[in-house]
Design a protein around this motif. Structure first.
Motif, PDB file in Angstrom:
ATOM      1  N   GLY A   1       6.851  -0.924   0.301  1.00 56.44           N
ATOM      2  CA  GLY A   1       5.405  -0.717   0.302  1.00 56.44           C
ATOM      3  C   GLY A   1       4.610  -1.626   1.225  1.00 56.44           C
ATOM      4  O   GLY A   1       3.398  -1.459   1.367  1.00 56.44           O
TER       5      GLY A   1
ATOM      6  N   THR B   1       7.667  -0.477   5.062  1.00 55.56           N
ATOM      7  CA  THR B   1       8.958  -0.649   4.407  1.00 55.56           C
ATOM      8  C   THR B   1       8.952   0.241   3.164  1.00 55.56           C
ATOM      9  O   THR B   1       7.895   0.601   2.660  1.00 55.56           O
ATOM     10  N   LEU B   2      10.143   0.553   2.658  1.00 56.55           N
ATOM     11  CA  LEU B   2      10.209   1.384   1.457  1.00 56.55           C
ATOM     12  C   LEU B   2       9.637   0.653   0.244  1.00 56.55           C
ATOM     13  O   LEU B   2       9.242   1.275  -0.726  1.00 56.55           O
TER      14      LEU B   2
ATOM     15  N   LYS C   1       5.571   6.085   8.423  1.00 50.72           N
ATOM     16  CA  LYS C   1       7.023   6.264   8.431  1.00 50.72           C
ATOM     17  C   LYS C   1       7.675   5.797   9.744  1.00 50.72           C
ATOM     18  O   LYS C   1       8.622   5.025   9.714  1.00 50.72           O
TER      19      LYS C   1
ATOM     20  N   GLY D   1      -7.316   3.678   6.174  1.00 48.89           N
ATOM     21  CA  GLY D   1      -7.324   3.304   4.755  1.00 48.89           C
ATOM     22  C   GLY D   1      -6.794   1.922   4.433  1.00 48.89           C
ATOM     23  O   GLY D   1      -6.514   1.633   3.277  1.00 48.89           O
ATOM     24  N   ILE D   2      -6.634   1.063   5.435  1.00 47.45           N
ATOM     25  CA  ILE D   2      -6.148  -0.286   5.114  1.00 47.45           C
ATOM     26  C   ILE D   2      -7.091  -1.345   5.707  1.00 47.45           C
ATOM     27  O   ILE D   2      -6.667  -2.453   6.031  1.00 47.45           O
TER      28      ILE D   2
ATOM     29  N   VAL E   1       0.879  -1.176   0.000  1.00 51.97           N
ATOM     30  CA  VAL E   1       0.000   0.000   0.000  1.00 51.97           C
ATOM     31  C   VAL E   1       0.913   1.221   0.000  1.00 51.97           C
ATOM     32  O   VAL E   1       2.052   1.143   0.493  1.00 51.97           O
ATOM     33  N   LYS E   2       0.458   2.319  -0.578  1.00 55.00           N
ATOM     34  CA  LYS E   2       1.295   3.527  -0.683  1.00 55.00           C
ATOM     35  C   LYS E   2       1.924   3.896   0.661  1.00 55.00           C
ATOM     36  O   LYS E   2       1.259   3.872   1.697  1.00 55.00           O
ATOM     37  N   PHE E   3       3.185   4.264   0.624  1.00 61.40           N
ATOM     38  CA  PHE E   3       3.967   4.564   1.822  1.00 61.40           C
ATOM     39  C   PHE E   3       3.284   5.625   2.689  1.00 61.40           C
ATOM     40  O   PHE E   3       2.931   6.690   2.207  1.00 61.40           O
ATOM     41  N   ARG E   4       3.070   5.325   3.942  1.00 64.87           N
ATOM     42  CA  ARG E   4       2.488   6.312   4.848  1.00 64.87           C
ATOM     43  C   ARG E   4       2.951   6.160   6.296  1.00 64.87           C
ATOM     44  O   ARG E   4       3.105   7.140   6.996  1.00 64.87           O
TER      45      ARG E   4
END
Lengths: 463, 367
Positions: free
Chosen positions: B243, B240-241, B225, B279-280, B220-223
């Protein structure tokens, strides 16, 4: 209906579905939070036009390390779902104790169910039994079994071994099964070969071809298995196989020749095209085609079997990873039957279930006639052949993470096995968890072992 | 000859730092494969937030060292500052407050704030504590960088070490698969298995395995952090970077149990993760795995030697869940100790004799 096209995760390349099996690359996409099955949806999605198609090793470039925030920027350029909408309903967990758990409801699974009863779990019944070359009497017998044993059948997805037992997701319910006996009749799949352009839309497994013929008008067939001969026989097409790696059985070759199939050994294959295959080059000879249909070798779906704890070997004669089993299909305390032990012929597959419960004669004679490439496995001695997957020096190894063979080769001077390639280059870490790349790369590297196939075998999605 | 037992991040880091000091006569004995143990099973996060001052100092230096090392290594360890975020709920537990005052007194810059200030979290979670001096890295790129550097020079041997051999107060070698291998010095970096290697009555260390699980979700888009720690449930996670969201639960099983995972742990992790992050709600778990935390009685590592041991025997193990982040510095300190015979002041509080003399650390921050 046209072939679906979606952008790949890192390189933003156009990609399409290759096989309808859940968990394989591009079999599903998440759009506006909803899961869309690409097997039945002809959608076309374009990714962002800005894309970094760099070699993987660029990540290790030293000046880049001075600005770590670039990594975050790189990551946010990936084509990934923005969100996931809630799964409706209320999940529950149910425990089941059974004598027999049969994993897979294809020809071998249903044939075993008729003999031993118990519980059969399958994501869809009949598996490969709908192929055009299926014998009608065998097909009706399987249909009859699925009807009369319907109370023994659970439609669901086998998720693998956990501390609590073997997990099956069926709709909103998660079943935890404890079984006295387990049989793997979960079949096999075809893994794409390696060549430049092997990731283009239009390069698809023969299973997708048989299911959605309308997507493929001018196919070239590629592979070393009887299955690819049978598929090509339907249209009298050309079959390209890696020179020195053909595992066809004599009856299948005769039949294909009768139907006008031309078999061409080759060393190099290239697919040209931008958003789908436009032409194919075989040893530098151009052929007009809109698709490449592969049936490289019938690779058992080993993840479930290895995840259960059964050992496997690399059978380098026909480049399959086989669960360790005997002629009767016994693998430790469990059974592996049909496609899960590399068998492709439907009758032989059905009879493998008879053999496992003590009636081997007919099975053994059919095995000799129709699956001769497997026989050396039981003799314990075999000669190796070149990798049937190796039809070019580059191409995509790992579609999910956009890793090419060149990326892998950058690290192969250290250790030549799949686990090392996974750790160093990142193959097999994406959404398919190695269901394609582990086997293709394993064969090319002649790796004795693959990766650890972990639970869940396909994503665990619960309400 | 120096023999290193265990080709994980600590053993390979020591091997690399020995090579940097010009020591080339090194054999590394590994029972399975490079990084098989905790080095490939951790979630690759670093922090300076410990609650024993000695660990905190060690971690500060280890992070400085790691950051510098990450710019030199063969592969990019992607050492990257993200911070840690504790979700505390409506009240702040007394124990946590004590830790945060220690961190304040050390100038580690953490602060209490409303969780609502973090847009990736669902609203109404109450109080949070953000510690900035923490982050992520890529564990395999650390281990493999060291491996690649030493592979051409040092010898690698596959086998299981069952006994350390000594005579007249000096190390003579060890038994590898029952066969004697001579050595002048032996460094045990066998992670959770270190206590099996050091198992005779006069050579023992209190390291015990505790199996813990980790999971990653679908992409899922990086959020997310920072690494988020939900204090109430023990669930922790971070993006993770690549995703995925990676994380785990603090529930463990003691002993050398199978590296399997529990379905109920996985499901309760997933449910809590979806309760915390926006959102997940329909995201799935892609993969789970498990590994050993190599626990000591004071949840702090063991490095160096006990003066009562035969001369030439060293250990570096027992990191109790925070070993990966310490591997670069610890390898350097061990190389220094082995070649110069001196115990660095940073390493001194962690020598094994503390278990015999009852000078334990006061550490409880295990994540």
């Amino acid at each position: 209906m046209s072939l679906p096209v979606v952008p790949s995760k890192v390189h933003g390349r156009p990609r399409s579905i290759r096989d309808c099996e859940p968990g394989l690359p591009n079999s599903e996409i998440v759009l506006n939070g909803e899961r869309v099955d690409l097997c039945s949806h002809s959608i076309s999605v374009r990714g962002s036009p800005l894309r970094l198609r760099a070699r993987r090793k660029m990540l290790h470039w030293k000046p880049l390390r001075l600005i770590p925030s670039l990594l975050e920027l790189y990551s946010s350029s990936f084509n990934l779902p923005s969100h996931y909408n809630p799964v409706g309903g209320k999940g529950e967990v149910k425990n089941l104790n059974v004598d027999w758990l049969i994993i897979g409801g294809g020809t071998a699974g249903l044939s075993l169910l008729r003999k031993v009863g118990g519980l059969l779990v399958s994501r869809e019944l009949m598996g490969d039994a709908w192929v055009p070359w299926m014998d009608p009497s065998l097909l009706s017998q399987l249909k009859e079994t699925s009807k009369s044993f319907s109370e023994h059948i659970l439609i669901g997805e086998y998720k693998g071994k956990f501390d609590e037992g073997l997990a099956i997701q069926s709709g909103q319910t998660t079943f935890v099964v404890r079984a006295k006996n387990v049989a793997f009749t979960n079949g096999s799949r075809f893994v794409p070969p390696l060549f430049p352009g092997n990731d283009l839309p239009g390069v698809a497994s023969l299973r997708l071809y048989l299911r959605n013929r309308a997507w493929f008008n001018k196919p070239v067939f590629v592979g070393s298995s009887d299955d690819i001969l049978r598929a090509a026989s339907l249209v009298g097409g050309k079959v390209i196989h890696r020179k020195g790696a053909a595992y066809f059985s004599p009856p299948a070759v005769e039949d294909a020749q009768r139907k006008g199939v031309e078999v061409i050994p080759a060393e190099q294959l290239v697919a040209h095209g931008t958003r789908r295959v436009k032409s194919v080059e075989v040893d530098r000879v151009k052929i007009e085609a809109d698709s490449i249909i592969y049936g490289t070798v019938r690779q058992p779906r080993l993840e479930a079997i290895a995840n259960f704890g059964l050992p496997y070997v690399f059978y380098s004669k026909s480049h399959v990873y086989l669960p360790k089993h005997d002629l009767m299909g016994k693998a430790g305390e469990s059974l592996v039957l049909g496609g899960a032990r590399g068998i492709s012929d439907p009758f032989t597959s059905a009879l493998s279930a008879e053999a496992a419960v003590g009636d081997p004669d007919q099975f053994l004679s059919l095995l000799r006639e129709r699956e001769p490439h497997l026989l050396d496995y039981y003799r314990g001695q075999w000669s190796s052949s070149p990798s049937p997957y190796l039809l070019g020096k580059d191409g995509y190894v790992c579609e999910c993470e956009d890793i090419t063979y060149s990326d892998v080769r950058d690290y192969m001077s250290f250790d030549q096995d799949v686990e090392f390639a996974k750790r160093a280059a990142g193959v097999c870490t994406g959404s398919c968890q190695g269901k394609h790349c582990a086997f293709m790369l394993g064969s090319i590297l002649e790796s004795a072992s693959l990766i650890t196939f972990r639970s869940p075998l396909t994503p665990l999605v619960i309400p | 000859m120096i023999v290193i037992v265990g080709a994980g991040a600590h053993g390979l880091s020591a091997a690399y730092h020995l090579l940097k000091r010009g020591v080339r006569d090194v054999t590394i004995v590994e029972a399975t494969r490079v990084g098989y143990g905790s080095s490939s099973r951790n979630v690759s996060r670093y922090r300076v937030y410990f609650n024993d001052r000695k660990n905190l100092k060690y971690a500060q230096e280890a992070m400085r060292f790691f950051s510098a090392e990450s710019k030199r290594l063969n592969l990019n360890p992607m050492f990257y500052r993200t911070g840690y975020l504790w979700v505390l709920g409506n009240t702040v537990p007394e124990g946590f407050r004590r830790s945060s005052s220690l961190w304040d007194s050390e100038g580690l810059g953490g602060k209490y704030l409303e969780c609502d200030q973090f847009p990736f979290l669902k609203t109404g979670l109450g109080n949070c504590y953000y510690g900035p001096i923490a982050g992520s890295f890529h564990h395999d790129y650390v281990t493999l960088s060291y491996y690649m550097e030493v592979k051409g020079t040092h010898r690698f041997m596959k086998g299981e070490v069952t006994k350390i051999l000594a005579s007249s107060g000096k190390v003579k070698g060890l038994l590898v698969n029952g066969v004697e291998l001579q050595a002048d010095q032996v460094l045990v970096t066998a992670g959770a298995w270190s206590s099996n290697v050091l198992s005779s009555p006069d050579l023992s260390i209190p390291v015990t395995p505790e199996r813990k699980e980790a999971y990653i979700t679908e992409d899922v888009k990086f959020r997310v952090k920072p690494l988020v720690i939900d204090l109430g449930t023990g669930v922790y996670f971070s993006h993770t970077l690549k995703g995925e969201i990676i994380g785990g639960v603090d529930k463990g099983v003691s002993g050398f149990v199978d590296f399997s995972t529990s379905l109920s742990n996985m499901m309760s992790y997933l449910r809590r993760l979806r309760e915390l992050v926006k959102g997940i709600d329909g995201i799935g778990i892609l993969r789970g795995w498990s590994g050993f935390y190599e626990m000591t009685p004071d949840r702090s590592h063991v490095m160096g030697f006990d003066p009562q041991w035969p001369e030439g025997l060293f250990v570096d193990a027992g990191y109790s869940g925070h070993g990966m982040m310490m591997a670069p510095l610890s390898g350097e300190l061990m190389a220094k100790m082995i070649t110069e015979g001196k115990v660095d002041p940073l390493a001194a509080p962690f020598t094994p004799e503390r278990f015999r003399t009852h000078k334990l650390l006061q550490e409880s921050m295990v994540i």
